[in-house]
Motif scaffolding. Structure first.
Motif, PDB file in Angstrom:
ATOM      1  N   PRO A   1       1.113  -1.026  -0.111  1.00  0.00           N
ATOM      2  CA  PRO A   1      -0.156   0.013   0.291  1.00  0.00           C
ATOM      3  C   PRO A   1       0.726   1.261  -0.188  1.00  0.00           C
ATOM      4  N   LYS A   2       0.278   2.469   0.013  1.00  0.00           N
ATOM      5  CA  LYS A   2       1.168   3.526  -0.411  1.00  0.00           C
ATOM      6  C   LYS A   2       1.556   3.884   1.191  1.00  0.00           C
ATOM      7  N   HIS A   3       0.507   3.558   1.774  1.00  0.00           N
ATOM      8  CA  HIS A   3       1.451   3.608   3.381  1.00  0.00           C
ATOM      9  C   HIS A   3       1.290   2.757   4.444  1.00  0.00           C
ATOM     10  N   ILE A   4       2.811   2.676   4.550  1.00  0.00           N
ATOM     11  CA  ILE A   4       2.900   1.818   5.814  1.00  0.00           C
ATOM     12  C   ILE A   4       3.228   2.238   7.098  1.00  0.00           C
ATOM     13  N   SER A   5       2.512   1.607   7.313  1.00  0.00           N
ATOM     14  CA  SER A   5       3.322   1.996   9.792  1.00  0.00           C
ATOM     15  C   SER A   5       4.866   1.394   9.549  1.00  0.00           C
ATOM     16  N   SER A   6       5.525   2.093  10.449  1.00  0.00           N
ATOM     17  CA  SER A   6       6.647   2.173  11.005  1.00  0.00           C
ATOM     18  C   SER A   6       6.987   0.967  11.596  1.00  0.00           C
ATOM     19  N   GLU A   7       6.077   0.109  11.809  1.00  0.00           N
ATOM     20  CA  GLU A   7       6.580  -0.949  12.820  1.00  0.00           C
ATOM     21  C   GLU A   7       6.328  -2.165  12.096  1.00  0.00           C
ATOM     22  N   VAL A   8       5.581  -2.324  10.675  1.00  0.00           N
ATOM     23  CA  VAL A   8       5.771  -3.391  10.127  1.00  0.00           C
ATOM     24  C   VAL A   8       6.795  -3.063   9.744  1.00  0.00           C
ATOM     25  N   LEU A   9       7.200  -1.900   8.834  1.00  0.00           N
ATOM     26  CA  LEU A   9       9.095  -1.882   8.295  1.00  0.00           C
ATOM     27  C   LEU A   9      10.220  -2.165   9.145  1.00  0.00           C
ATOM     28  N   ASP A  10      10.207  -1.384  10.384  1.00  0.00           N
ATOM     29  CA  ASP A  10      10.857  -2.323  11.511  1.00  0.00           C
ATOM     30  C   ASP A  10      10.839  -3.480  11.708  1.00  0.00           C
ATOM     31  N   ALA A  11       9.288  -3.961  11.866  1.00  0.00           N
ATOM     32  CA  ALA A  11       9.596  -5.954  11.531  1.00  0.00           C
ATOM     33  C   ALA A  11      10.059  -6.574  10.400  1.00  0.00           C
ATOM     34  N   ALA A  12      10.393  -5.765   9.625  1.00  0.00           N
ATOM     35  CA  ALA A  12      10.746  -6.482   7.703  1.00  0.00           C
ATOM     36  C   ALA A  12      12.620  -6.116   7.845  1.00  0.00           C
ATOM     37  N   ARG A  13      12.598  -5.221   8.883  1.00  0.00           N
ATOM     38  CA  ARG A  13      14.073  -4.703   8.525  1.00  0.00           C
ATOM     39  C   ARG A  13      14.899  -5.969   9.582  1.00  0.00           C
ATOM     40  N   ASN A  14      14.510  -5.826  10.626  1.00  0.00           N
ATOM     41  CA  ASN A  14      14.692  -7.045  11.083  1.00  0.00           C
ATOM     42  C   ASN A  14      14.871  -8.328  11.113  1.00  0.00           C
ATOM     43  N   SER A  15      13.545  -8.588  10.087  1.00  0.00           N
ATOM     44  CA  SER A  15      13.635 -10.236   9.417  1.00  0.00           C
ATOM     45  C   SER A  15      14.822 -10.582   8.158  1.00  0.00           C
ATOM     46  N   VAL A  16      14.918  -9.357   7.844  1.00  0.00           N
ATOM     47  CA  VAL A  16      15.667  -9.213   6.919  1.00  0.00           C
ATOM     48  C   VAL A  16      17.261  -8.937   6.995  1.00  0.00           C
ATOM     49  N   ARG A  17      17.458  -8.419   8.424  1.00  0.00           N
ATOM     50  CA  ARG A  17      18.989  -8.591   8.751  1.00  0.00           C
ATOM     51  C   ARG A  17      19.082  -9.879   9.683  1.00  0.00           C
ATOM     52  N   ILE A  18      18.190 -10.570   9.760  1.00  0.00           N
ATOM     53  CA  ILE A  18      18.821 -11.889  10.193  1.00  0.00           C
ATOM     54  C   ILE A  18      19.014 -12.428   9.262  1.00  0.00           C
ATOM     55  N   LYS A  19      18.217 -12.267   8.052  1.00  0.00           N
ATOM     56  CA  LYS A  19      18.262 -13.428   7.204  1.00  0.00           C
ATOM     57  C   LYS A  19      19.859 -13.067   6.296  1.00  0.00           C
ATOM     58  N   VAL A  20      20.136 -11.621   6.493  1.00  0.00           N
ATOM     59  CA  VAL A  20      21.585 -11.166   5.743  1.00  0.00           C
ATOM     60  C   VAL A  20      22.365 -12.152   6.905  1.00  0.00           C
ATOM     61  N   CYS A  21      22.549 -12.564   8.317  1.00  0.00           N
ATOM     62  CA  CYS A  21      23.783 -12.577   9.215  1.00  0.00           C
ATOM     63  C   CYS A  21      23.371 -14.469   8.942  1.00  0.00           C
ATOM     64  N   TYR A  22      22.381 -14.502   9.031  1.00  0.00           N
ATOM     65  CA  TYR A  22      22.484 -15.935   8.381  1.00  0.00           C
ATOM     66  C   TYR A  22      23.316 -16.767   7.560  1.00  0.00           C
ATOM     67  N   ILE A  23      23.372 -15.582   6.199  1.00  0.00           N
ATOM     68  CA  ILE A  23      24.354 -15.870   5.112  1.00  0.00           C
ATOM     69  C   ILE A  23      25.365 -15.015   5.363  1.00  0.00           C
TER      70      ILE A  23
END
Length: 151
Positions: free
Chosen positions: A76-98
């Protein structure tokens, strides 16, 4: 006296004392109101929350890679910062696993190549002995050349 308490810091004055003493003249008061009005005119049925934001292209890629959305068009055009923070955290964890997997793979490759080099007797000890023998030979030839030259 207030300047002494705040340590003559303009930034601290603008963040702490000014909003308390003059709440109507807060730093981003007018800009925030105009931003909310712009959001409402762009999307009339939408009421902007305080922590909603428009995702950038990088944010969209992060949201897709994190698995929050299937495609970038679904975001959507607008998302909450909590959703974005959670997505960034999961991507950060995936990058660490890699990175962990690549480190372990690199260690495994180094162990295998080290064992193969040891079988070929291509060790650091042997290389150092050969290097020192070469230096001694060069020193002897230089010494012989210096003795053989008349001064």
């Amino acid at each position: 006296m207030l300047g002494r308490l705040l340590g003559h810091s303009l930034g601290l004055w603008q963040r702490v004392a000014r909003p308390v003493l003059h709440p109507a003249r807060d730093i981003g008061y007018k800009a925030k109101g105009s931003q909310d009005a712009a959001v409402q005119t762009a999307n009339p049925g939408y009421k902007a929350f305080k922590n909603d934001r428009m995702p950038t292209n990088f944010d969209k890629k992060v949201l897709v890679w994190a698995g929050r959305f299937k495609k970038e068009e679904d975001i959507p055009k607008h998302i909450s910062s909590e959703v974005l923070d959670a997505a960034r955290n999961s991507v950060r964890i995936k990058v660490c696993y890699i990175m962990i997997a690549l480190t372990l793979l690199g260690c495994l490759v180094m162990v295998i190549t080290g064992k193969e080099a040891a079988k070929r007797d291509h060790t650091l000890l042997r290389m150092n002995i050969e290097k020192k023998a070469k230096w001694r030979a060069e020193a002897e030839t230089d010494e012989e050349a210096a003795v053989g030259k008349p001064q």
